[in-house]
Motif scaffolding. Structure first.
Motif, PDB file in Angstrom:
ATOM      1  N   CYS A   7       0.818  -1.219   0.000  1.00  0.00           N
ATOM      2  CA  CYS A   7       0.000   0.000   0.000  1.00  0.00           C
ATOM      3  C   CYS A   7       0.849   1.265   0.000  1.00  0.00           C
ATOM      4  CB  CYS A   7      -0.930   0.007   1.211  1.00  0.00           C
ATOM      5  SG  CYS A   7      -2.100  -1.372   1.239  1.00  0.00           S
ATOM      6  N   GLU A  36      -1.188   7.466  -4.215  1.00  0.00           N
ATOM      7  CA  GLU A  36      -2.541   7.477  -3.669  1.00  0.00           C
ATOM      8  C   GLU A  36      -3.607   7.522  -4.761  1.00  0.00           C
ATOM      9  OE1 GLU A  36      -5.266  10.288  -0.717  1.00  0.00           O
ATOM     10  OE2 GLU A  36      -3.073  10.289  -0.528  1.00  0.00           O
ATOM     11  N   ASN A  37      -3.348   8.286  -5.841  1.00  0.00           N
ATOM     12  CA  ASN A  37      -4.365   8.418  -6.890  1.00  0.00           C
ATOM     13  C   ASN A  37      -4.523   7.161  -7.737  1.00  0.00           C
ATOM     14  OD1 ASN A  37      -1.771   8.893  -7.989  1.00  0.00           O
ATOM     15  ND2 ASN A  37      -2.641   9.953  -9.740  1.00  0.00           N
ATOM     16  N   GLU A  53      -6.599   3.012  -5.523  1.00  0.00           N
ATOM     17  CA  GLU A  53      -7.957   2.478  -5.620  1.00  0.00           C
ATOM     18  C   GLU A  53      -8.115   1.599  -6.854  1.00  0.00           C
ATOM     19  OE1 GLU A  53     -12.663   3.882  -5.628  1.00  0.00           O
ATOM     20  OE2 GLU A  53     -11.070   5.399  -5.638  1.00  0.00           O
ATOM     21  N   SER A  54      -7.548   2.043  -7.990  1.00  0.00           N
ATOM     22  CA  SER A  54      -7.610   1.240  -9.206  1.00  0.00           C
ATOM     23  C   SER A  54      -6.838  -0.062  -9.053  1.00  0.00           C
ATOM     24  CB  SER A  54      -7.072   2.048 -10.389  1.00  0.00           C
ATOM     25  OG  SER A  54      -7.002   1.254 -11.550  1.00  0.00           O
ATOM     26  N   PHE A  66      -9.217  -2.289  -6.763  1.00  0.00           N
ATOM     27  CA  PHE A  66     -10.552  -2.664  -7.219  1.00  0.00           C
ATOM     28  C   PHE A  66     -10.720  -2.684  -8.738  1.00  0.00           C
ATOM     29  CE2 PHE A  66     -11.196  -0.296  -3.109  1.00  0.00           C
ATOM     30  CZ  PHE A  66     -11.302  -1.438  -2.332  1.00  0.00           C
ATOM     31  N   HIS A  98     -10.672  -0.858 -12.728  1.00  0.00           N
ATOM     32  CA  HIS A  98     -11.413   0.275 -13.272  1.00  0.00           C
ATOM     33  C   HIS A  98     -12.092  -0.109 -14.572  1.00  0.00           C
ATOM     34  CE1 HIS A  98      -7.331   0.870 -15.167  1.00  0.00           C
ATOM     35  NE2 HIS A  98      -8.099   0.929 -16.242  1.00  0.00           N
ATOM     36  N   LEU A 136      -9.626   5.459   1.182  1.00  0.00           N
ATOM     37  CA  LEU A 136      -9.576   4.046   0.786  1.00  0.00           C
ATOM     38  C   LEU A 136      -9.812   3.127   1.978  1.00  0.00           C
ATOM     39  CD1 LEU A 136      -6.812   3.553  -1.914  1.00  0.00           C
ATOM     40  CD2 LEU A 136      -9.266   3.253  -2.107  1.00  0.00           C
ATOM     41  N   LYS A 196     -13.410   2.409   1.965  1.00  0.00           N
ATOM     42  CA  LYS A 196     -13.827   1.468   0.916  1.00  0.00           C
ATOM     43  C   LYS A 196     -13.389   0.045   1.246  1.00  0.00           C
ATOM     44  CE  LYS A 196     -14.221   4.942  -2.646  1.00  0.00           C
ATOM     45  NZ  LYS A 196     -13.921   5.383  -4.019  1.00  0.00           N
ATOM     46  N   VAL A 198     -13.480   1.242 -10.209  1.00  0.00           N
ATOM     47  CA  VAL A 198     -13.484   2.692 -10.379  1.00  0.00           C
ATOM     48  C   VAL A 198     -14.222   3.020 -11.683  1.00  0.00           C
ATOM     49  CG1 VAL A 198     -12.076   4.768 -10.689  1.00  0.00           C
ATOM     50  CG2 VAL A 198     -11.312   2.939  -9.151  1.00  0.00           C
TER      51      VAL A 198
END
Length: 449
Positions: free
Chosen positions: A201, A206-207, A210-211, A214, A216, A252, A255, A268
């Motif tokens: 992690c 950071e941007n 999420e992709s 999870f 996109h 995150l 989520k 995403v």
């Protein structure tokens, strides 16, 4: 070996008939009345096998088969077709389908034999892939991973938790082998036939994190020219390892909490829910309780992750394991480099035993690789880095004092964490209560309740 099967058939009577046959044999069966519903279920869950009609309205069984071929772990397919469409079924086998049966189904045993053979062959294939995965990851023998008296408690806990579905949170300094322990839990678990998917992690911006987690959808953001699966989808049926979980940004964390609570997530830019059929093992070198107190880490997420905590001791508390680890790295790097060395001279081993190893086993690995490169016959004291040599030569007292200072702080920290409960503190530290009592007296901590 029984399987998780998707049955796709538009004839309700025949669908119910086949479902009964499969469930009576012990298989878990989900059904779909057409190809579109079948595709939806395939995107939601992981199946060992799909038994489908070849010809259906909307989306045919063959189209359904072809849409799954690009998945990371596509399920096996068996077609059921009318006699007049045998040529199509044969064509599907050339593309990778297991086999086909014709309607009407005269003998249920024929179907069961075909289904059981397919699932058993897939099981053997997955076991082979798990072994290859272990080899590819360079996983050392278990007795090496848990070498040293301080690791014996950890080893027992790993075996206790491996067969369960509990989330595991591994604590330990950087370089203590947290990922190796996580991989061991996975390989000892019933999920070992599926993948082990690690994600650091702290290593992902950071941007993009999420992709990475999870996935996109196409067009979700600039540069997303096609849909992409994330780590949770790639780990379907297996284990996801979230290293440095304490570095995860707060948005995150929320989520991830939803995934742990509801077992679903969205890509995403997407809106359809995808089932998270994975086990979560997380790791951190931070004090997450302190992070919660400082409001940098969500308390509800902490309790979801901290179902089964494991504390890995640093190498300085496993010095009894050093000869075994040194020997392992000596032979490993000698083979890689193509040298035949005789061993490690006693003075070099003494220097390594005195050194406090702030980088833990990862640092030892680097020191041994350097030593093998420089050595001619034995790894000698002169082949070791200056900081390792100094700890045994010019500054012996400082090395001992540092070790005692670190040991005292670890004991005090464990006692604070468990509210003064010495039994729990001793378990976390991997020592007996008698040893802890002795250490408390040695370090004048007996008033630390």
């Amino acid at each position: 070996m029984k399987g998780h099967i998707l049955l796709v058939e538009d004839d309700e009577t025949f669908r119910s008939f086949v479902q009964t046959i499969l469930e009576d044999d012990g298989h878990e069966v989900l059904t779909a009345k057409d190809g579109l519903r079948g595709l939806h279920l395939l995107r939601q869950e992981s199946f060992d096998l799909v038994v489908t009609d070849l010809k259906m309205p909307g989306k045919t069984g063959l189209e359904l088969f072809r849409e799954t071929r690009h998945d990371p772990n596509p399920p096996l397919f068996i077609f059921i077709t009318a006699f007049g469409r045998v040529d199509e079924a044969v064509g599907a086998m050339k593309e990778g389908a297991v086999d086909f049966l014709t309607k009407p189904l005269e003998n249920p045993d024929t179907l069961l034999a075909l289904v059981n053979r397919a699932i058993e062959s897939q099981g053997r294939s997955r076991e082979y892939l798990s072994l290859k995965e272990a080899e590819a990851s360079g996983l050392p023998p278990e007795e090496l991973i848990f070498a040293g008296q301080a690791m014996k408690v950890v080893q027992k806990l790993v075996h206790d938790v491996a067969s369960t579905t509990a989330n595991v949170l591994i604590y330990g300094e950087s370089g203590t082998g947290k990922e190796l322990v996580a991989r061991t839990i996975h390989l000892l678990s019933p999920r070992n036939r599926a993948g082990f998917v690690p994600l650091n992690c702290a290593a992902i911006p950071e941007n993009l994190l999420e992709s990475e987690l999870f996935g996109h959808e196409k067009g979700a953001f600039t540069g997303a020219s096609q849909a992409r699966q994330g780590k949770f989808e790639l780990a379907k049926g297996g284990t996801i390892f979230l290293d440095e979980i304490g570095e995860m940004p707060p948005p995150l964390q929320a989520k991830l909490l939803r995934v742990l609570q509801e077992r679903v997530f969205e890509r995403v830019g997407g809106s359809r829910e995808i089932r998270a059929e994975v086990r979560v093992i997380a790791a951190t070198n931070r004090d997450l309780q302190e992070e919660v107190a400082q409001r940098r880490f969500r308390e509800d997420l902490y309790y979801r992750l901290n179902v089964f905590p494991l504390q890995l001791p640093p190498l300085r508390e496993r010095i009894d394991a050093l000869p075994l680890l040194v020997d392992y790295f000596l032979h490993r790097f000698s083979r890689q480099i193509g040298k035949k060395l005789k061993g490690v001279e006693p003075e070099a081993l003494t220097a390594m035993k005195t050194y406090p190893w702030p980088g833990n086993i990862r640092e030892l690995q680097n020191v041994m690789e350097r030593g093998v490169i420089l050595a001619k016959d034995f790894i000698r004291r002169s082949n070791l880095p200056d900081e390792v040599v100094r700890s045994n030569g010019q500054e012996p007292r400082e090395g001992k004092d540092l070790l005692k200072s670190v040991e005292k702080e670890m004991i005090a920290k464990a006692l604070r964490k468990h509210g003064g409960n010495r039994r729990l503190a001793a378990t976390e530290l991997g020592i007996s209560r008698r040893t802890l009592q002795y250490k408390l007296k040695e370090f004048d901590l007996l008033d630390d309740k």
